[in-house]
Design a protein around this motif. Sequence first.
Motif, short mmCIF file in Angstrom:
data_model
loop_
_atom_site.label_atom_id
_atom_site.label_comp_id
_atom_site.label_asym_id
_atom_site.label_seq_id
_atom_site.Cartn_x
_atom_site.Cartn_y
_atom_site.Cartn_z
N SER A 1 0.83 -1.21 0.00
CA SER A 1 0.00 0.00 0.00
C SER A 1 0.87 1.26 0.00
CB SER A 1 -0.90 0.01 1.23
OG SER A 1 -0.13 0.21 2.41
N ASP A 2 0.33 2.34 -0.53
CA ASP A 2 1.04 3.61 -0.56
C ASP A 2 1.39 4.08 0.85
OD1 ASP A 2 0.89 3.64 -3.29
OD2 ASP A 2 -0.83 5.00 -3.38
N ASP A 3 0.50 3.76 1.80
CA ASP A 3 0.75 4.19 3.19
C ASP A 3 1.98 3.50 3.74
OD1 ASP A 3 0.05 5.38 5.82
OD2 ASP A 3 -0.26 3.27 6.37
N LEU A 4 2.13 2.19 3.50
CA LEU A 4 3.30 1.47 4.00
C LEU A 4 4.58 1.96 3.32
CD1 LEU A 4 2.04 -2.21 4.35
CD2 LEU A 4 2.57 -0.60 6.19
N ARG B 1 5.13 4.98 2.22
CA ARG B 1 5.46 6.28 2.85
C ARG B 1 6.09 6.09 4.21
NH1 ARG B 1 0.48 7.83 0.47
NH2 ARG B 1 -0.63 7.32 2.40
N ARG B 2 5.57 5.13 4.98
CA ARG B 2 6.09 4.90 6.33
C ARG B 2 7.51 4.34 6.29
NH1 ARG B 2 0.98 1.77 8.63
NH2 ARG B 2 2.34 1.25 10.38
N ARG C 1 9.72 7.21 5.48
CA ARG C 1 9.85 8.12 6.62
C ARG C 1 10.84 7.58 7.65
NH1 ARG C 1 4.56 8.57 8.12
NH2 ARG C 1 4.73 6.97 9.73
#
Length: 205
Positions: A4-7, A9-10, A13
């Motif tokens: 996922s895009d969220d993972l 990004r994390r 980060r």
Amino acid sequence: MTPSDDLVRRVSRSIASSIEVKQKLLESAEVVSQMARVSEILIEAVRKGNKPLLFGNGGSAADAQHIAAEFVGRFAFNRPALPALALSVNTSCVTAIGNDYGFDLVFARQIEALGRPGDVAIGISTSGNSPNILRAFVVAKQMGICTVALAGATGGKLKGAVDHCICVPSSETPRIQECHIMIGHVISELVEETIFHEQSCISRS
């Protein structure tokens, strides 16, 4: 399967956060100078037949064991073994001392048994406040052993209890631990290169 895009990004980060702390470490003249000084101390100790004694709890115990292995095995190239002891790896010893005397003495008791004047005690603690690390340094100082701490931003109680305290400019445990092993690698590299480069020069003359 695409993450996922969220993972994504994390992950990015976390990597960026690690790089940021290492950049701060690089820009700290005090930290860089301390690393160089500790390297000099270890070079001198090993040349005289002495050794580092490394210790910590949890992830810091793993770092102590890792750094000791760089000395006894090799870091970057084949060469004779260098002496080093990690004090968390003898489980019978650690559990016996913990059971009979208390966990605060698991490293102090081993320093008393295995340390010699001229050795270098290296305690690793992200908080800088681990009681068993502090107790080990008390014994080390009484025995004439140089004391070095790897800690986090403030240095905690260790900063005022040791000869040299290398403080990683972060209060986040994962970032501190990442820098601790990098510091261990840099010091291992400098010790190995200095000792064996000079020996190879001597052997060619």
